[in-house]
Design a protein around this motif. Sequence first.
Motif, PDB file in Angstrom:
ATOM      1  N   CYS A   1      -1.182   9.250   2.891  1.00  0.00           N
ATOM      2  CA  CYS A   1      -1.732   8.685   1.653  1.00  0.00           C
ATOM      3  C   CYS A   1      -3.247   8.816   1.646  1.00  0.00           C
ATOM      4  N   THR A   2      -3.860   8.430   2.778  1.00  0.00           N
ATOM      5  CA  THR A   2      -5.309   8.482   2.857  1.00  0.00           C
ATOM      6  C   THR A   2      -5.794   9.914   2.721  1.00  0.00           C
ATOM      7  N   ALA A   3      -5.113  10.807   3.460  1.00  0.00           N
ATOM      8  CA  ALA A   3      -5.526  12.208   3.438  1.00  0.00           C
ATOM      9  C   ALA A   3      -5.435  12.795   2.034  1.00  0.00           C
ATOM     10  N   MET A   4      -4.390  12.428   1.340  1.00  0.00           N
ATOM     11  CA  MET A   4      -4.204  12.990   0.007  1.00  0.00           C
ATOM     12  C   MET A   4      -5.131  12.304  -0.996  1.00  0.00           C
ATOM     13  N   GLY A   5      -5.515  11.089  -0.671  1.00  0.00           N
ATOM     14  CA  GLY A   5      -6.526  10.353  -1.413  1.00  0.00           C
ATOM     15  C   GLY A   5      -6.267  10.238  -2.901  1.00  0.00           C
ATOM     16  N   ASP A   6      -7.365  10.182  -3.609  1.00  0.00           N
ATOM     17  CA  ASP A   6      -7.280   9.941  -5.045  1.00  0.00           C
ATOM     18  C   ASP A   6      -6.761  11.144  -5.814  1.00  0.00           C
ATOM     19  N   ARG A   7      -6.784  12.298  -5.150  1.00  0.00           N
ATOM     20  CA  ARG A   7      -6.305  13.486  -5.845  1.00  0.00           C
ATOM     21  C   ARG A   7      -4.875  13.284  -6.323  1.00  0.00           C
ATOM     22  N   LEU A   8      -4.156  12.444  -5.593  1.00  0.00           N
ATOM     23  CA  LEU A   8      -2.765  12.161  -5.960  1.00  0.00           C
ATOM     24  C   LEU A   8      -2.602  11.889  -7.446  1.00  0.00           C
TER      25      LEU A   8
ATOM     26  N   THR B   1      16.815  -1.330   9.430  1.00  0.00           N
ATOM     27  CA  THR B   1      16.665  -0.464   8.272  1.00  0.00           C
ATOM     28  C   THR B   1      15.435  -0.882   7.483  1.00  0.00           C
ATOM     29  N   ARG B   2      14.613   0.087   7.159  1.00  0.00           N
ATOM     30  CA  ARG B   2      13.468  -0.206   6.295  1.00  0.00           C
ATOM     31  C   ARG B   2      13.428   0.802   5.173  1.00  0.00           C
ATOM     32  N   ILE B   3      12.872   0.350   4.076  1.00  0.00           N
ATOM     33  CA  ILE B   3      12.770   1.210   2.901  1.00  0.00           C
ATOM     34  C   ILE B   3      11.299   1.497   2.658  1.00  0.00           C
ATOM     35  N   TYR B   4      10.975   2.756   2.495  1.00  0.00           N
ATOM     36  CA  TYR B   4       9.584   3.137   2.246  1.00  0.00           C
ATOM     37  C   TYR B   4       9.447   3.719   0.851  1.00  0.00           C
ATOM     38  N   ASP B   5       8.475   3.239   0.140  1.00  0.00           N
ATOM     39  CA  ASP B   5       8.208   3.802  -1.182  1.00  0.00           C
ATOM     40  C   ASP B   5       7.275   4.989  -0.990  1.00  0.00           C
ATOM     41  N   VAL B   6       7.760   6.173  -1.270  1.00  0.00           N
ATOM     42  CA  VAL B   6       6.937   7.357  -1.044  1.00  0.00           C
ATOM     43  C   VAL B   6       6.613   8.076  -2.354  1.00  0.00           C
ATOM     44  N   SER B   7       6.708   7.340  -3.447  1.00  0.00           N
ATOM     45  CA  SER B   7       6.488   7.995  -4.738  1.00  0.00           C
ATOM     46  C   SER B   7       5.104   8.637  -4.818  1.00  0.00           C
ATOM     47  N   ASP B   8       4.097   7.975  -4.265  1.00  0.00           N
ATOM     48  CA  ASP B   8       2.750   8.534  -4.334  1.00  0.00           C
ATOM     49  C   ASP B   8       2.639   9.805  -3.507  1.00  0.00           C
ATOM     50  N   ILE B   9       3.202   9.768  -2.311  1.00  0.00           N
ATOM     51  CA  ILE B   9       3.118  10.928  -1.437  1.00  0.00           C
ATOM     52  C   ILE B   9       3.828  12.120  -2.043  1.00  0.00           C
ATOM     53  N   MET B  10       4.936  11.840  -2.687  1.00  0.00           N
ATOM     54  CA  MET B  10       5.686  12.947  -3.271  1.00  0.00           C
ATOM     55  C   MET B  10       5.065  13.448  -4.559  1.00  0.00           C
ATOM     56  N   GLY B  11       4.028  12.764  -5.001  1.00  0.00           N
ATOM     57  CA  GLY B  11       3.372  13.215  -6.216  1.00  0.00           C
ATOM     58  C   GLY B  11       4.211  12.949  -7.442  1.00  0.00           C
TER      59      GLY B  11
ATOM     60  N   ALA C   1       0.862  -1.172   0.000  1.00  0.00           N
ATOM     61  CA  ALA C   1       0.000   0.000   0.000  1.00  0.00           C
ATOM     62  C   ALA C   1       0.899   1.222   0.000  1.00  0.00           C
ATOM     63  N   CYS C   2       0.311   2.351  -0.361  1.00  0.00           N
ATOM     64  CA  CYS C   2       1.053   3.607  -0.387  1.00  0.00           C
ATOM     65  C   CYS C   2       1.754   3.852   0.947  1.00  0.00           C
ATOM     66  N   GLY C   3       3.023   4.147   0.918  1.00  0.00           N
ATOM     67  CA  GLY C   3       3.756   4.508   2.130  1.00  0.00           C
ATOM     68  C   GLY C   3       4.243   3.332   2.949  1.00  0.00           C
ATOM     69  N   ARG C   4       3.851   2.114   2.554  1.00  0.00           N
ATOM     70  CA  ARG C   4       4.300   0.940   3.305  1.00  0.00           C
ATOM     71  C   ARG C   4       5.780   0.705   3.121  1.00  0.00           C
TER      72      ARG C   4
ATOM     73  N   HIS D   1       7.216   1.854  13.082  1.00  0.00           N
ATOM     74  CA  HIS D   1       5.780   1.648  13.126  1.00  0.00           C
ATOM     75  C   HIS D   1       5.049   2.977  12.975  1.00  0.00           C
ATOM     76  N   GLN D   2       5.553   3.975  13.663  1.00  0.00           N
ATOM     77  CA  GLN D   2       4.910   5.290  13.585  1.00  0.00           C
ATOM     78  C   GLN D   2       5.115   5.940  12.213  1.00  0.00           C
ATOM     79  N   VAL D   3       6.305   5.709  11.645  1.00  0.00           N
ATOM     80  CA  VAL D   3       6.575   6.259  10.310  1.00  0.00           C
ATOM     81  C   VAL D   3       5.565   5.678   9.331  1.00  0.00           C
ATOM     82  N   GLU D   4       5.384   4.372   9.439  1.00  0.00           N
ATOM     83  CA  GLU D   4       4.474   3.709   8.519  1.00  0.00           C
ATOM     84  C   GLU D   4       3.051   4.231   8.686  1.00  0.00           C
ATOM     85  N   ALA D   5       2.666   4.397   9.961  1.00  0.00           N
ATOM     86  CA  ALA D   5       1.316   4.884  10.218  1.00  0.00           C
ATOM     87  C   ALA D   5       1.136   6.297   9.660  1.00  0.00           C
ATOM     88  N   LEU D   6       2.148   7.128   9.868  1.00  0.00           N
ATOM     89  CA  LEU D   6       2.063   8.511   9.394  1.00  0.00           C
ATOM     90  C   LEU D   6       1.996   8.563   7.869  1.00  0.00           C
ATOM     91  N   LEU D   7       2.847   7.766   7.220  1.00  0.00           N
ATOM     92  CA  LEU D   7       2.858   7.765   5.761  1.00  0.00           C
ATOM     93  C   LEU D   7       1.521   7.275   5.217  1.00  0.00           C
TER      94      LEU D   7
END
Lengths: 425, 116
Positions: free
Chosen positions: A385-392, A254-264, A145-148, A375-381
């Motif tokens: 994602c949810t907040a930005m929704g489909d507008r992304l 170490t974890r890697i997060y895909d934030v491409s959606d969040i970054m637009g 999912a986005c931000g996971r 865990h918190q990073v994942e939750a925040l991301l």
Amino acid sequence: MSDREFENYLTLLASLLRLSGSQREAVASELRDHLEERVSHLTARGIAREEAVGRAISEFGDAARLAGELSKIAELKRRRWIMRVTTGSLAVTAALVLAVFTLWPDARHGVAPEQAVAQEGAAEVEVVEEGKVPGVVEQIVSDQACGRSVGLSRRDRETQRKLETTTNAFYEDEPLRNVVRALGKDAGIQVLIDKAALDSVGYSGETTVSVDLQDLPLSNVLRIMLRDLQLTYIIKDGVVVITTPDVAEQELSTRIYDVSDIMGVQAGSSEMDAAAVAAAIGKRTNNLISILTSKKESQSTEVVLRQAVLQAAEMQNMIDNLKKWSSARDSAMDSLFDVLTGTIEPETWEEIGGPGSIRWYRTYLIIHQTDRVHHQVEALLEGMCTAMGDRLGKARPELSAEDFGIEKTPGTTGGRGGGGGGGFY
Amino acid sequence: MAVRNKADLLRGNLDLMVLSVLRKERLYGYLIQQRLATASGGRVNVQAGTLYPLLHRLEADKLIRSSWDDSTGRRRKWYELTAHGQRQLVRQAHAWREHADCLRTMLAPVLRLSSQ
């Protein structure tokens, strides 16, 4: 004999010169000429040849010092030459492009349709992108999912997934050992107690706990239950370990997060890298040079210039796009960094002396932190994602690898590079 | 001691001296060395180890340019002034006269005293 001495001196000197073969040869022959002239001058004054040679050589002084000085000067000259040539060719290119644009009234009209084609091409790709064409990056993130986070080991990820199982927990004054065993069994994961750590704070597996929680993910149940004892848990090698915050603090992963959606930014454009863009621009430069240098008899100057202008315009376009893309990405990443390090346990990040670190690569965040922070990073991301929704999907900058004329990896898209530059591909 | 000081004074102005001997003619290294000696009345004796780096530096600065030719029966590297070198020579010669005039005026009382 004496000539041998010359040659010895000159060979030594030449070997010490940091110059190309022909330059070295030139220096040696200039100095040889001087030595010979000097010797014949001295012998004419009645000085024995052998002594004359010795004197002539000694006037040159130490070979190493002389070679060093001459090399330094040659290097200076070379550097100036390069600078002049570079400045010169840039000026020529600029003047050429300028001249063509000024002297040729249809130049702009000639370029415009090509750009339109390029945009159409990109738009087509955009549509395909939304249909989720499987590509290299897509495959990595496909089940995410986005931000996971995408960088956990498979076992850790599996455990984390199981920790999200909805759980009912009702225990009253049960030993901790029994509670965690039962909870773990329900979710299909192994839960261990870090005896040494618990011992250090006066607890053990026999310490009793009471919980009454319903329909909550197991991770929350554990967290709430352990909070009362001021304990926590970490995931290590796929196993959940109940331990103290002090120990957990030291367990960084170490974890890697895909934030491409969040970054637009489209996932696809994360495939772009500097080397590919440079190669694309380099290709246009080569095209431009070959157009300008290999004009055929049959081609009119106008045609050649027209092609050159197309290539130059494409290069300009790519450079503009690159600037736009990278500055958009940089500022998006910067603000994402601020959000994460400023809101999630700010004191744990390295910029203010904590153990955790955050870096980015393309559109991935690489975070080295405790599980709790992860865990918190994942939750925040996810929240973002949810907040930005489909507008992304619609708000993305309309930039992709195509804007740089980079062909996608096979299977990603059948799209052709942006802008057809008159068959120069 | 005195000789040493004189050598230092001269060395500081070698660039200008080399440009001045090249003003009217094209010369190769050895001849430049000879001309410096004769034109200075034997006062300036530049060692070969000093001369060639100096010539190469002046060439890098585009004050002089070189070319190889064998008109003297030997293949030699000839140096001549560039237009830029010509202008620099004139400009620096004027600056030097200013400098020398200034020193002469200031040092005149000292010289008068010591000669008395």
